[in-house]
Design a protein around this motif. Structure first.
Motif, PDB file in Angstrom:
ATOM      1  N   LEU A 124       3.613  45.543  19.804  1.00 59.07           N
ATOM      2  CA  LEU A 124       2.894  44.590  20.655  1.00 59.07           C
ATOM      3  C   LEU A 124       1.821  45.311  21.452  1.00 59.07           C
ATOM      4  O   LEU A 124       2.092  46.331  22.102  1.00 59.07           O
ATOM      5  CB  LEU A 124       3.876  43.949  21.644  1.00 59.07           C
ATOM      6  N   VAL A 125       0.591  44.787  21.407  1.00 58.05           N
ATOM      7  CA  VAL A 125      -0.475  45.264  22.296  1.00 58.05           C
ATOM      8  C   VAL A 125      -1.159  44.032  22.884  1.00 58.05           C
ATOM      9  O   VAL A 125      -1.625  43.165  22.142  1.00 58.05           O
ATOM     10  CB  VAL A 125      -1.538  46.106  21.544  1.00 58.05           C
ATOM     11  N   ARG A 126      -1.172  43.928  24.203  1.00 57.08           N
ATOM     12  CA  ARG A 126      -1.847  42.792  24.849  1.00 57.08           C
ATOM     13  C   ARG A 126      -3.369  42.976  24.737  1.00 57.08           C
ATOM     14  O   ARG A 126      -3.864  44.109  24.892  1.00 57.08           O
ATOM     15  CB  ARG A 126      -1.453  42.715  26.320  1.00 57.08           C
ATOM     16  N   PRO A 127      -4.108  41.871  24.505  1.00 59.61           N
ATOM     17  CA  PRO A 127      -5.559  41.972  24.276  1.00 59.61           C
ATOM     18  C   PRO A 127      -6.324  42.706  25.376  1.00 59.61           C
ATOM     19  O   PRO A 127      -7.274  43.433  25.093  1.00 59.61           O
ATOM     20  CB  PRO A 127      -6.005  40.505  24.200  1.00 59.61           C
ATOM     21  N   HIS A 128      -5.889  42.546  26.646  1.00 53.89           N
ATOM     22  CA  HIS A 128      -6.665  43.181  27.722  1.00 53.89           C
ATOM     23  C   HIS A 128      -6.283  44.642  27.924  1.00 53.89           C
ATOM     24  O   HIS A 128      -6.845  45.312  28.779  1.00 53.89           O
ATOM     25  CB  HIS A 128      -6.513  42.392  29.022  1.00 53.89           C
ATOM     26  N   ARG A 129      -5.329  45.122  27.127  1.00 56.98           N
ATOM     27  CA  ARG A 129      -4.964  46.540  27.230  1.00 56.98           C
ATOM     28  C   ARG A 129      -5.650  47.379  26.157  1.00 56.98           C
ATOM     29  O   ARG A 129      -5.430  48.575  26.055  1.00 56.98           O
ATOM     30  CB  ARG A 129      -3.436  46.697  27.082  1.00 56.98           C
ATOM     31  N   THR A 149      13.542  40.027  34.224  1.00 54.13           N
ATOM     32  CA  THR A 149      12.512  39.795  35.234  1.00 54.13           C
ATOM     33  C   THR A 149      11.219  39.401  34.515  1.00 54.13           C
ATOM     34  O   THR A 149      11.047  39.708  33.328  1.00 54.13           O
ATOM     35  CB  THR A 149      12.235  41.080  36.036  1.00 54.13           C
ATOM     36  N   PRO A 150      10.294  38.747  35.236  1.00 56.09           N
ATOM     37  CA  PRO A 150       9.011  38.419  34.603  1.00 56.09           C
ATOM     38  C   PRO A 150       8.337  39.644  33.978  1.00 56.09           C
ATOM     39  O   PRO A 150       7.821  39.567  32.860  1.00 56.09           O
ATOM     40  CB  PRO A 150       8.191  37.852  35.770  1.00 56.09           C
ATOM     41  N   ALA A 151       8.380  40.790  34.679  1.00 57.41           N
ATOM     42  CA  ALA A 151       7.731  41.989  34.124  1.00 57.41           C
ATOM     43  C   ALA A 151       8.427  42.467  32.841  1.00 57.41           C
ATOM     44  O   ALA A 151       7.755  42.854  31.880  1.00 57.41           O
ATOM     45  CB  ALA A 151       7.717  43.102  35.164  1.00 57.41           C
ATOM     46  N   ASP A 152       9.762  42.402  32.807  1.00 51.58           N
ATOM     47  CA  ASP A 152      10.512  42.758  31.586  1.00 51.58           C
ATOM     48  C   ASP A 152      10.085  41.893  30.414  1.00 51.58           C
ATOM     49  O   ASP A 152       9.854  42.371  29.298  1.00 51.58           O
ATOM     50  CB  ASP A 152      12.007  42.423  31.763  1.00 51.58           C
ATOM     51  N   ILE A 153      10.042  40.590  30.700  1.00 49.37           N
ATOM     52  CA  ILE A 153       9.760  39.623  29.643  1.00 49.37           C
ATOM     53  C   ILE A 153       8.343  39.830  29.101  1.00 49.37           C
ATOM     54  O   ILE A 153       8.106  39.756  27.906  1.00 49.37           O
ATOM     55  CB  ILE A 153       9.910  38.182  30.211  1.00 49.37           C
ATOM     56  N   TYR A 154       7.420  40.121  30.004  1.00 47.34           N
ATOM     57  CA  TYR A 154       6.021  40.270  29.588  1.00 47.34           C
ATOM     58  C   TYR A 154       5.755  41.639  28.965  1.00 47.34           C
ATOM     59  O   TYR A 154       5.109  41.752  27.919  1.00 47.34           O
ATOM     60  CB  TYR A 154       5.108  40.063  30.806  1.00 47.34           C
ATOM     61  N   GLU A 155       6.272  42.685  29.617  1.00 46.82           N
ATOM     62  CA  GLU A 155       5.949  44.057  29.192  1.00 46.82           C
ATOM     63  C   GLU A 155       6.899  44.576  28.119  1.00 46.82           C
ATOM     64  O   GLU A 155       6.517  45.425  27.321  1.00 46.82           O
ATOM     65  CB  GLU A 155       6.036  45.025  30.386  1.00 46.82           C
ATOM     66  N   ARG A 156       8.146  44.133  28.165  1.00 42.14           N
ATOM     67  CA  ARG A 156       9.171  44.684  27.271  1.00 42.14           C
ATOM     68  C   ARG A 156       9.931  43.586  26.546  1.00 42.14           C
ATOM     69  O   ARG A 156      11.151  43.486  26.660  1.00 42.14           O
ATOM     70  CB  ARG A 156      10.165  45.551  28.075  1.00 42.14           C
ATOM     71  N   PRO A 157       9.213  42.708  25.827  1.00 44.98           N
ATOM     72  CA  PRO A 157       9.912  41.649  25.095  1.00 44.98           C
ATOM     73  C   PRO A 157      10.810  42.257  24.028  1.00 44.98           C
ATOM     74  O   PRO A 157      10.440  43.259  23.402  1.00 44.98           O
ATOM     75  CB  PRO A 157       8.767  40.847  24.473  1.00 44.98           C
ATOM     76  N   ARG A 158      11.970  41.675  23.843  1.00 46.35           N
ATOM     77  CA  ARG A 158      12.908  42.245  22.863  1.00 46.35           C
ATOM     78  C   ARG A 158      12.657  41.691  21.459  1.00 46.35           C
ATOM     79  O   ARG A 158      13.071  42.286  20.482  1.00 46.35           O
ATOM     80  CB  ARG A 158      14.357  41.972  23.281  1.00 46.35           C
ATOM     81  N   THR A 159      12.038  40.515  21.394  1.00 45.83           N
ATOM     82  CA  THR A 159      11.826  39.914  20.078  1.00 45.83           C
ATOM     83  C   THR A 159      10.384  39.465  19.921  1.00 45.83           C
ATOM     84  O   THR A 159       9.664  39.276  20.903  1.00 45.83           O
ATOM     85  CB  THR A 159      12.736  38.673  19.862  1.00 45.83           C
ATOM     86  N   ILE A 186       5.098  34.475  25.403  1.00 47.06           N
ATOM     87  CA  ILE A 186       4.652  34.820  26.758  1.00 47.06           C
ATOM     88  C   ILE A 186       3.314  35.556  26.686  1.00 47.06           C
ATOM     89  O   ILE A 186       3.268  36.706  26.272  1.00 47.06           O
ATOM     90  CB  ILE A 186       5.658  35.765  27.455  1.00 47.06           C
ATOM     91  N   GLY A 187       2.270  34.908  27.119  1.00 47.54           N
ATOM     92  CA  GLY A 187       0.973  35.584  27.174  1.00 47.54           C
ATOM     93  C   GLY A 187       0.361  35.753  25.800  1.00 47.54           C
ATOM     94  O   GLY A 187       0.960  35.399  24.781  1.00 47.54           O
ATOM     95  N   ARG A 188      -0.844  36.303  25.764  1.00 46.11           N
ATOM     96  CA  ARG A 188      -1.505  36.518  24.479  1.00 46.11           C
ATOM     97  C   ARG A 188      -1.039  37.854  23.926  1.00 46.11           C
ATOM     98  O   ARG A 188      -0.845  38.813  24.666  1.00 46.11           O
ATOM     99  CB  ARG A 188      -3.009  36.466  24.669  1.00 46.11           C
ATOM    100  N   ALA A 189      -0.857  37.888  22.617  1.00 44.09           N
ATOM    101  CA  ALA A 189      -0.242  39.074  22.040  1.00 44.09           C
ATOM    102  C   ALA A 189      -0.874  39.441  20.707  1.00 44.09           C
ATOM    103  O   ALA A 189      -1.141  38.574  19.876  1.00 44.09           O
ATOM    104  CB  ALA A 189       1.257  38.819  21.822  1.00 44.09           C
ATOM    105  N   ASN A 190      -1.142  40.740  20.498  1.00 45.17           N
ATOM    106  CA  ASN A 190      -1.376  41.265  19.161  1.00 45.17           C
ATOM    107  C   ASN A 190      -0.048  41.813  18.675  1.00 45.17           C
ATOM    108  O   ASN A 190       0.568  42.639  19.367  1.00 45.17           O
ATOM    109  CB  ASN A 190      -2.386  42.409  19.198  1.00 45.17           C
ATOM    110  N   LEU A 226       6.343  32.972  35.035  1.00 43.26           N
ATOM    111  CA  LEU A 226       6.012  34.346  35.440  1.00 43.26           C
ATOM    112  C   LEU A 226       5.721  34.397  36.940  1.00 43.26           C
ATOM    113  O   LEU A 226       6.120  35.322  37.638  1.00 43.26           O
ATOM    114  CB  LEU A 226       4.792  34.861  34.666  1.00 43.26           C
ATOM    115  N   ASP A 227       5.040  33.386  37.415  1.00 42.31           N
ATOM    116  CA  ASP A 227       4.609  33.345  38.808  1.00 42.31           C
ATOM    117  C   ASP A 227       5.783  33.112  39.764  1.00 42.31           C
ATOM    118  O   ASP A 227       5.834  33.689  40.845  1.00 42.31           O
ATOM    119  CB  ASP A 227       3.583  32.202  38.940  1.00 42.31           C
ATOM    120  N   MET A 228       6.715  32.242  39.385  1.00 45.53           N
ATOM    121  CA  MET A 228       7.704  31.767  40.352  1.00 45.53           C
ATOM    122  C   MET A 228       9.071  32.418  40.259  1.00 45.53           C
ATOM    123  O   MET A 228       9.799  32.480  41.251  1.00 45.53           O
ATOM    124  CB  MET A 228       7.903  30.258  40.184  1.00 45.53           C
ATOM    125  N   ALA A 229       9.461  32.869  39.081  1.00 42.41           N
ATOM    126  CA  ALA A 229      10.879  33.175  38.860  1.00 42.41           C
ATOM    127  C   ALA A 229      11.263  34.604  39.258  1.00 42.41           C
ATOM    128  O   ALA A 229      10.468  35.529  39.147  1.00 42.41           O
ATOM    129  CB  ALA A 229      11.222  32.937  37.397  1.00 42.41           C
TER     130      ALA A 229
END
Ligand code: ATP
Length: 367
Positions: free
Chosen positions: A288-293, A221-231, A238-242, A202-205
């Motif tokens: 998907l809802v990320r814990p900090h959201r 993009t890292p943001a796509d993968i984190y915010e809009r995962p397809r599966t 990627i990251g913590r997930a509910n 996420l940091d480098m790519a």
């Protein structure tokens, strides 16, 4: 328009007949100057892919194209690639300068030119002052930088890095991340980077290819993968997930990026909102809802989903809650500054902004 530097076309590796392919008809396009991370769990085929690109291993099928030229059958030393592999150690009997000069010698570059190129490469990794040291007189991070200089000195068409930071301690990894990234930007070297560390990716790519079982699950993009995962796999990796199942009801509006806002019904828990692609009405989907959201209030409050706090963890900066909502154990993370620490067994109400919950496009698989 940016040029495509590297194309993998149905690239496949089957180590033995009867075994599942380690890499399975993999398609990918890497743009010139990009750093692309191949990210995935152990055994998903990252290293196999990189070794085929390097020419260290023949594909069973498929093509590798660089700058529009098919190099699938080109031998490794004619590919002009720079490599830093985890096991690709420095030569212990040579000093730093000689280690870096090695590739230039192999290419029969004139001695005076070698000296200049080695100096430039060592300056790039900020090791000019250690040119006459031997590898054993260097720290782990310095050794990694020598390996990087050795790969960069030949001005590679492609830079291939296989877990180059894996032998370093946590602090040095962070520093080296930034350094590799800035060197890569300065040289403009198109780079393929293997890692199983999601933070690193996420940091480098510029783009991340999330791999699973020899396939790319998602390239973005890292943001796509984190915010809009397809599966579900990508969301979970990627990251913590509910992640929970819900019935997607009627669309109720449009989000700020043009996505559809849906009412969702979580069986046995209640209704809420989430955003997603168009056309998901009436389907069963994973949300998907990320814990900090997740926002949380104590007690049963109107307009949210009320459950019971099963666990509270305090880590100084953050407060973690596990909140039981029917069959779902929702993980929530808040700053300690947000309020008092509740006790286990208390009631709490959670809610989230529609844009903070995402309906995955992947269909829910039958159990
Ligand atoms: P890691 O993060 O653990 O290095 P990886 O994603 O790089 O994993 P690969 O090393 O590419 O994975 O391996 C992919 C699959 O191919 C694995 O199932 C592995 O067991 C298998 N494999 C790798 N090398 C060989 C080999 N020489 N012979 C047979 N199978 C192999």
């Amino acid at each position: 328009m940016t040029a495509v530097k590297l194309t993998l076309d149905r690239l496949t590796k089957q180590y033995r007949a009867g075994l599942a392919p380690a890499v399975d008809r993999l398609d990918m396009e890497v743009e010139e100057g990009h750093l692309v991370a191949l990210l995935g769990p152990s055994g998903c085929g990252k290293t196999t892919t990189l070794r085929m690109v390097a020419g260290l291993m023949d594909p069973t099928a498929g093509r590798i194209v660089v700058d529009g030229r098919d190099i699938t059958a080109t031998p490794v030393h004619e590919r002009g690639m720079g490599m830093v592999f985890q096991s690709y150690a420095l030569f212990p009997h040579m000093d730093v300068a000689a280690n870096v000069a090695f590739g230039l010698q192999m290419r029969r570059v004139a001695k005076s030119k070698q000296t200049e190129l080695v100096r430039n490469a060592l300056d790039m990794v900020k090791l000019g002052h250690l040119a006459s040291r031997h590898p054993k007189e260097l720290s782990g991070g310095q050794q990694q930088r020598v390996a990087l200089a050795r790969a960069l000195v030949v001005e590679p068409t492609l830079l291939l890095l296989d877990e180059p930071l894996s032998n370093l301690d946590a602090k040095l990894r962070e520093t080296m991340r930034t350094e590799i990234r800035s060197i890569q930007r300065r040289t403009g070297a198109t780079t393929l980077f293997v890692t199983h560390d999601q933070d690193e990716a996420l940091d480098m790519a510029d783009r991340i290819a999330v791999m699973n079982g020899g396939l790319i699950e998602q390239f973005g993009t890292p943001a796509d993968i984190y915010e809009r995962p397809r599966t579900r796999f990508v969301a979970d990796f990627i990251g913590r997930a509910n992640l929970f199942e819900a019935s997607v009801a009627a669309a109720s509006g449009t989000g700020s990026k043009g996505e559809t806002v849906y009412r969702i019904d979580v069986p046995g828990i209640g209704t809420s909102e989430a955003i997603g692609e168009a056309g998901l009405e009436g389907s069963q989907r994973t949300v998907l809802v990320r814990p900090h959201r997740v926002q949380v209030e104590l007690g049963a409050q109107p307009g949210g989903l009320t459950g019971t706090i099963e666990n509270v963890s305090y880590t100084g900066d953050a407060l973690g809650y596990s909140i039981r909502l029917g069959d779902v154990l929702l993980q929530v993370e808040r700053h300690t500054a947000d309020g008092t620490i509740p006790a286990r067994g208390e009631q709490a109400t959670v809610r989230w902004a529609a844009e903070d919950a995402y309906v995955l496009p992947e269909e829910v698989r039958a159990p």
